[in-house]
Motif scaffolding. Structure first.
Motif, PDB file in Angstrom:
ATOM      1  N   ALA A   6       0.841  -1.208   0.000  1.00  0.00           N
ATOM      2  CA  ALA A   6       0.000   0.000   0.000  1.00  0.00           C
ATOM      3  C   ALA A   6       0.872   1.252   0.000  1.00  0.00           C
ATOM      4  CB  ALA A   6      -0.927  -0.010   1.211  1.00  0.00           C
ATOM      5  N   PHE A   7       1.924   1.226   0.806  1.00  0.00           N
ATOM      6  CA  PHE A   7       2.836   2.379   0.885  1.00  0.00           C
ATOM      7  C   PHE A   7       3.530   2.603  -0.452  1.00  0.00           C
ATOM      8  CE2 PHE A   7       7.013   4.237   1.625  1.00  0.00           C
ATOM      9  CZ  PHE A   7       6.702   5.341   2.400  1.00  0.00           C
ATOM     10  N   ARG A   8       4.013   1.537  -1.072  1.00  0.00           N
ATOM     11  CA  ARG A   8       4.765   1.686  -2.327  1.00  0.00           C
ATOM     12  C   ARG A   8       3.853   2.074  -3.492  1.00  0.00           C
ATOM     13  NH1 ARG A   8       9.594   3.042  -0.780  1.00  0.00           N
ATOM     14  NH2 ARG A   8      10.539   1.511   0.625  1.00  0.00           N
ATOM     15  N   ILE A   9       2.590   1.674  -3.475  1.00  0.00           N
ATOM     16  CA  ILE A   9       1.665   2.099  -4.529  1.00  0.00           C
ATOM     17  C   ILE A   9       1.460   3.609  -4.468  1.00  0.00           C
ATOM     18  CG2 ILE A   9      -0.750   2.017  -5.270  1.00  0.00           C
ATOM     19  CD1 ILE A   9      -0.737  -0.964  -4.604  1.00  0.00           C
ATOM     20  N   VAL A  10       1.206   4.119  -3.259  1.00  0.00           N
ATOM     21  CA  VAL A  10       1.081   5.573  -3.084  1.00  0.00           C
ATOM     22  C   VAL A  10       2.389   6.255  -3.469  1.00  0.00           C
ATOM     23  CG1 VAL A  10       0.684   7.420  -1.416  1.00  0.00           C
ATOM     24  CG2 VAL A  10      -0.673   5.328  -1.291  1.00  0.00           C
ATOM     25  N   ASN A  11       3.493   5.659  -3.055  1.00  0.00           N
ATOM     26  CA  ASN A  11       4.827   6.153  -3.373  1.00  0.00           C
ATOM     27  C   ASN A  11       5.004   6.297  -4.893  1.00  0.00           C
ATOM     28  OD1 ASN A  11       8.202   4.905  -2.557  1.00  0.00           O
ATOM     29  ND2 ASN A  11       7.551   6.717  -3.634  1.00  0.00           N
ATOM     30  N   SER A  12       4.620   5.268  -5.635  1.00  0.00           N
ATOM     31  CA  SER A  12       4.814   5.277  -7.090  1.00  0.00           C
ATOM     32  C   SER A  12       3.990   6.363  -7.769  1.00  0.00           C
ATOM     33  CB  SER A  12       4.471   3.908  -7.674  1.00  0.00           C
ATOM     34  OG  SER A  12       3.085   3.655  -7.588  1.00  0.00           O
ATOM     35  N   LEU A  13       2.789   6.599  -7.267  1.00  0.00           N
ATOM     36  CA  LEU A  13       1.920   7.616  -7.867  1.00  0.00           C
ATOM     37  C   LEU A  13       2.408   9.031  -7.558  1.00  0.00           C
ATOM     38  CD1 LEU A  13      -1.572   5.999  -7.148  1.00  0.00           C
ATOM     39  CD2 LEU A  13      -0.326   6.047  -9.323  1.00  0.00           C
ATOM     40  N   LEU A  14       3.202   9.175  -6.500  1.00  0.00           N
ATOM     41  CA  LEU A  14       3.716  10.490  -6.120  1.00  0.00           C
ATOM     42  C   LEU A  14       5.029  10.833  -6.823  1.00  0.00           C
ATOM     43  CD1 LEU A  14       2.982  10.566  -2.272  1.00  0.00           C
ATOM     44  CD2 LEU A  14       1.854  11.892  -4.062  1.00  0.00           C
ATOM     45  N   ILE A  15       5.601   9.869  -7.534  1.00  0.00           N
ATOM     46  CA  ILE A  15       6.840  10.140  -8.270  1.00  0.00           C
ATOM     47  C   ILE A  15       6.483  10.744  -9.624  1.00  0.00           C
ATOM     48  CG2 ILE A  15       8.871   9.126  -9.359  1.00  0.00           C
ATOM     49  CD1 ILE A  15       8.854   6.986  -7.201  1.00  0.00           C
ATOM     50  N   GLN A  16       6.806  12.005  -9.808  1.00  0.00           N
ATOM     51  CA  GLN A  16       6.453  12.703 -11.049  1.00  0.00           C
ATOM     52  C   GLN A  16       7.627  13.465 -11.644  1.00  0.00           C
ATOM     53  OE1 GLN A  16       2.854  15.027 -10.474  1.00  0.00           O
ATOM     54  NE2 GLN A  16       1.970  13.473  -9.132  1.00  0.00           N
ATOM     55  N   THR A  17       8.821  13.190 -11.171  1.00  0.00           N
ATOM     56  CA  THR A  17      10.016  13.836 -11.714  1.00  0.00           C
ATOM     57  C   THR A  17      10.835  12.839 -12.520  1.00  0.00           C
ATOM     58  OG1 THR A  17      11.144  13.388  -9.612  1.00  0.00           O
ATOM     59  CG2 THR A  17      10.206  15.593  -9.911  1.00  0.00           C
ATOM     60  N   TYR A  18      11.739  13.370 -13.298  1.00  0.00           N
ATOM     61  CA  TYR A  18      12.603  12.582 -14.183  1.00  0.00           C
ATOM     62  C   TYR A  18      13.978  12.513 -13.550  1.00  0.00           C
ATOM     63  CZ  TYR A  18      14.500  11.121 -18.776  1.00  0.00           C
ATOM     64  OH  TYR A  18      15.084  10.437 -19.819  1.00  0.00           O
ATOM     65  N   PHE A  19      14.414  11.333 -13.166  1.00  0.00           N
ATOM     66  CA  PHE A  19      15.661  11.179 -12.418  1.00  0.00           C
ATOM     67  C   PHE A  19      16.834  10.843 -13.318  1.00  0.00           C
ATOM     68  CE2 PHE A  19      18.094   8.114  -9.481  1.00  0.00           C
ATOM     69  CZ  PHE A  19      19.027   9.085  -9.172  1.00  0.00           C
ATOM     70  N   ASN A  20      16.785   9.678 -13.954  1.00  0.00           N
ATOM     71  CA  ASN A  20      17.903   9.199 -14.752  1.00  0.00           C
ATOM     72  C   ASN A  20      17.377   8.638 -16.067  1.00  0.00           C
ATOM     73  OD1 ASN A  20      19.909   6.927 -15.615  1.00  0.00           O
ATOM     74  ND2 ASN A  20      21.074   8.227 -14.209  1.00  0.00           N
ATOM     75  N   PRO A  21      18.033   8.940 -17.200  1.00  0.00           N
ATOM     76  CA  PRO A  21      17.533   8.462 -18.493  1.00  0.00           C
ATOM     77  C   PRO A  21      17.337   6.956 -18.571  1.00  0.00           C
ATOM     78  CG  PRO A  21      19.247  10.099 -18.817  1.00  0.00           C
ATOM     79  CD  PRO A  21      19.213   9.803 -17.348  1.00  0.00           C
ATOM     80  N   ASP A  22      18.169   6.196 -17.860  1.00  0.00           N
ATOM     81  CA  ASP A  22      18.078   4.737 -17.950  1.00  0.00           C
ATOM     82  C   ASP A  22      16.720   4.211 -17.508  1.00  0.00           C
ATOM     83  OD1 ASP A  22      20.657   4.884 -18.773  1.00  0.00           O
ATOM     84  OD2 ASP A  22      21.481   3.518 -17.288  1.00  0.00           O
ATOM     85  N   GLU A  23      16.036   4.956 -16.651  1.00  0.00           N
ATOM     86  CA  GLU A  23      14.710   4.527 -16.206  1.00  0.00           C
ATOM     87  C   GLU A  23      13.772   4.315 -17.388  1.00  0.00           C
ATOM     88  OE1 GLU A  23      11.069   6.134 -13.331  1.00  0.00           O
ATOM     89  OE2 GLU A  23      12.847   7.364 -13.656  1.00  0.00           O
ATOM     90  N   HIS A  24      13.906   5.163 -18.390  1.00  0.00           N
ATOM     91  CA  HIS A  24      13.052   5.063 -19.577  1.00  0.00           C
ATOM     92  C   HIS A  24      13.786   4.427 -20.754  1.00  0.00           C
ATOM     93  CE1 HIS A  24       9.867   7.581 -17.848  1.00  0.00           C
ATOM     94  NE2 HIS A  24      10.834   8.290 -17.313  1.00  0.00           N
ATOM     95  N   TRP A  25      15.005   4.874 -21.019  1.00  0.00           N
ATOM     96  CA  TRP A  25      15.671   4.517 -22.257  1.00  0.00           C
ATOM     97  C   TRP A  25      16.286   3.124 -22.250  1.00  0.00           C
ATOM     98  CZ3 TRP A  25      15.686   7.655 -26.595  1.00  0.00           C
ATOM     99  CH2 TRP A  25      15.121   8.917 -26.412  1.00  0.00           C
TER     100      TRP A  25
END
Length: 546
Positions: free
Chosen positions: A50-69
């Motif tokens: 439950a904590f990590r689901i809320v956590n994931s929805l609150l992440i709205q910034t771009y940290f490192n390109p590898d996360e996507h690319w």
């Protein structure tokens, strides 16, 4: 005699089932149930999930390109047939093992018609939230196996409250999954237990398999498992059996399956761990993306990740005298310090271990406060908060604002505007308002097809490493002289319908864009202050006038 027994039994009054006030009895039962919450692994996992689901929805910034690319973009290409593969995939230094996890997710979304902009943007982090919750659960179990239940509860608090774990653990980086596997794997290694000889040896086989899987996903994970393997070799009785009948067959099986998978995906035999080793360690190829001083992890990187937990972690390491875990952290930090290129995420698997020591320190404080109250210390009758209460307030007051600001607004090198702009462009593309996009910004500054999820022409500035050192890439040329670079670029190709750029470059290119019939249509907040370049306060979208 029977009569005497009966008389005796009759003379003794029957004791009531409950001899105290029913309300007090209910309160005691409730407190007992509440205290047993951590006795159920299901309860702990549910709480963490439950904590990590809320956590994931609150992440709205771009940290490192590898996360996507290096994960989502590759997975999108596998499932939907279009997506950009960076130069690493042409060189064969990345394994398909990690992207395939998200390829399965994308396939499920496509089968059920759920591949909408919202699900494409958020479902990968929700899936990672599930993995993170598993990591949290095994972090608790590992803490319990080493230090006991009381310490484990405080360790879990430290894990959930730490700002960097909140900020990074749910991101779709291979380092995040590596951290989960590290926590799960350490739990199964007998040498990590308080009493290694009492742990069933069958657990070690699971630990070996998970360690091999972690190395398949990120070859640098071997740094951790070499230390653990040598420690196990030192405490085990039958060393030859451990090496010949466990390490060799299990390691060969898992890594062999990984190589077979890459053979199917690449179309030829590619030994990813060997290529990865050549580029990052033997040729220092990672230095192309920047270098730091040798002490950076000790003086800045790892200390910033721990933040205000640092003194508690140091105190817990000293008080617990669990030198094998302290040695693991020191070993990993030292080995990574040898390399010139350093990043926070590289040492993410060691952060929970350090937070475990913080939990130990907090548990010592909590026990001292409890003993003081039980003995009737003068301090226990005052209204002054307990030491552990003050520590909790201090940790939450410093980490919660940090976690929310970095996740929602702004972080070290990449901020939220580059995420917001791609979500906007995705909606516009679905409405067929876009024909082509040109990104005039440093390469990999935004997500790409995995978020847009629409097959149309897009162009980014290339920043592939040159064979010769010191030669500027396309992204460097643009940053040195934006007007000249774009003039040449626009002359040699047809105009896109949309151009995306930072406001710092927009100030230089505004007249050029207007002269070519482009007009500003949207502007997204990006950052409050300068990080590693000129202040990039916003991301601007220009569209070609009809």
């Amino acid at each position: 005699m029977n009569q005497r027994r009966n008389a005796s039994s009759k003379s003794q009054p029957t004791k009531p089932l409950v001899t105290e006030n029913p309300d007090i009895f209910k309160q005691k039962v409730y407190k007992s149930q509440k205290s047993n919450f951590f006795s159920s692994e299901r309860n702990i996992f549910t709480l963490c999930l439950a904590f990590r689901i809320v956590n994931s929805l609150l992440i709205q910034t771009y940290f490192n390109p590898d996360e996507h690319w290096q994960a989502l973009e590759v997975a999108h290409r596998i499932v939907f047939g279009y997506g950009h593969l960076t130069w690493e995939w042409r060189k064969g230094i990345r394994s398909y093992f990690h992207p395939l996890v998200f390829a399965v997710l994308y396939k499920v979304l496509a089968l059920f018609g759920l591949d909408t902009p919202w699900f494409m943007a958020h479902s990968p982090r929700l899936l990672q939230a599930l993995f993170s919750a598993v990591g949290d659960l095994y972090f608790y179990k590992l803490s319990n196996a080493i230090f006991g239940n009381f310490v484990a509860k405080w360790a879990l608090f430290s894990q959930l409250a730490n700002w960097f774990m909140f900020f990074c653990f749910n991101r779709t980086l291979s380092n995040s999954l590596e951290t989960v596997l590290t926590l799960v794997g350490l739990y199964y290694w007998p040498c990590m237990r308080a009493s290694p000889s009492k742990a069933p040896l069958v657990l070690r086989k699971w630990g070996l398999a998970i360690a091999a899987l972690a190395c398949a996903i990120r070859p640098t994970s071997a740094v951790t498992w070499v230390y653990v393997g040598l420690l196990e070799l030192a405490v085990t009785r039958d060393r030859l059996k451990f090496l010949v009948l466990e390490v060799v067959p299990i390691g060969t099986l898992v890594l062999g399956l990984s190589c077979l998978l890459d053979r199917l995906m690449y179309g030829s035999w590619v030994i990813v761990p060997l290529n990865f080793l050549k580029f990052n360690f033997l040729s220092s190829g990672g230095d192309y993306y920047g270098t730091h001083k040798w002490h950076w992890y000790f003086s800045q990187g790892f200390t910033a990740m721990l933040f205000t937990f640092l003194p508690f972690s140091i105190a817990g390491s000293i008080k617990s005298k669990c030198w094998k875990l302290s040695g693991l952290i020191a070993w990993v930090l030292i080995v990574y310090s040898v390399q010139g290129h350093k990043e926070f995420r590289f040492v993410l698997p060691m952060l929970p271990i350090a937070l475990m020591f913080s939990g130990y320190s907090l548990s010592v404080m909590a026990k001292a406060d409890s003993d003081s109250r039980r003995k009737g210390s003068p301090d226990s009758h005052t209204k002054r908060p307990s030491k552990v209460g003050f520590a909790i307030f201090f940790l939450l007051a410093t980490n919660i604002p940090m976690a929310l600001y970095m996740s929602l607004v702004h972080q070290y090198a990449r901020q939220r505007g580059t995420e917001d702009v791609m979500i906007y462009l995705s909606k516009e593309a679905q409405n067929q308002k876009i024909k082509g996009i040109l990104f005039l910004m440093p390469c990999h500054a935004t997500p790409y097809y995995s978020t847009l999820h629409y097959d149309l022409p897009m162009r980014i500035l290339d920043c592939s490493p040159s064979e010769e050192k010191g030669i500027p890439d396309e992204s460097d040329h643009f940053m040195m002289d934006p007007v000249s670079f774009v003039s040449t670029l626009m002359t040699n190709r047809s105009l896109p319908s949309h151009v995306v750029l930072f406001d710092s470059e927009e100030q230089l290119l505004r007249d050029f864009l207007i002269s070519h019939s482009f007009t500003e249509i949207r502007r997204f907040f990006h950052a409050h202050f300068k990080v590693d370049r000129d202040l990039q306060a916003s991301v601007v979208v220009y569209a070609l006038a009809n």
